[in-house]
Design a protein around this motif. Structure first.
Motif, short mmCIF file in Angstrom:
data_model
loop_
_atom_site.label_atom_id
_atom_site.label_comp_id
_atom_site.label_asym_id
_atom_site.label_seq_id
_atom_site.Cartn_x
_atom_site.Cartn_y
_atom_site.Cartn_z
N ASP A 39 -26.26 29.90 82.60
CA ASP A 39 -27.55 30.12 83.25
C ASP A 39 -28.57 30.83 82.35
O ASP A 39 -29.76 30.82 82.65
N VAL A 40 -28.14 31.42 81.24
CA VAL A 40 -29.07 32.16 80.38
C VAL A 40 -29.05 31.72 78.92
O VAL A 40 -29.95 32.07 78.16
N GLU A 43 -32.14 29.80 77.44
CA GLU A 43 -33.31 30.67 77.27
C GLU A 43 -33.16 31.54 76.02
O GLU A 43 -34.13 31.78 75.30
N ALA A 46 -33.87 29.29 73.09
CA ALA A 46 -35.31 29.00 73.04
C ALA A 46 -36.08 30.18 72.44
O ALA A 46 -37.00 29.99 71.65
N SER A 47 -35.68 31.39 72.79
CA SER A 47 -36.33 32.57 72.24
C SER A 47 -36.16 32.64 70.72
O SER A 47 -37.10 32.95 69.99
N ASP A 50 -38.40 30.09 69.05
CA ASP A 50 -39.84 30.36 69.19
C ASP A 50 -40.35 31.49 68.32
O ASP A 50 -41.54 31.83 68.40
N HIS A 76 -31.67 21.43 73.83
CA HIS A 76 -32.02 21.75 72.44
C HIS A 76 -31.48 20.73 71.44
O HIS A 76 -31.77 20.82 70.25
#
Length: 85
Positions: A39-40, A43, A46-47, A50, A76
């Motif tokens: 669930d994490v 993210e 992605a961090s 970025d 990804h």
């Protein structure tokens, strides 16, 4: 630099007229350890992607999760390598 109370600071090396020349941009890898974190984890990846200077590679180490970590990372594509232990 030597800094004594009440004295002017002194430096061991004189300042250069033009400053140091910049070197090449460093490369780095990101390792994300995950256990039951489907669930994490996307993210977190992605961090890392970025950032101003993205990593050379992202490795995700899954320590036996039973949730769908691979499915969460599918967004990804080939930018992430998943290893299961």
């Amino acid at each position: 630099m030597v800094d004594l109370p009440g004295a002017e600071p002194t430096f061991a090396a004189p300042a250069t007229a033009t400053g140091p020349e910049p070197g090449p941009r460093p490369t780095f890898s990101v390792l994300v350890a995950v256990y039951q974190g489907a669930d994490v984890v996307a993210e977190a990846v992605a961090s890392a992607l970025d950032q101003t200077h993205p990593p050379l590679e992202i490795l995700v180490a899954d320590d036996g999760s039973t949730d769908d970590v691979a499915g969460a990372l599918a967004v990804h594509g080939e930018r992430v390598r998943l290893r299961r232990f």
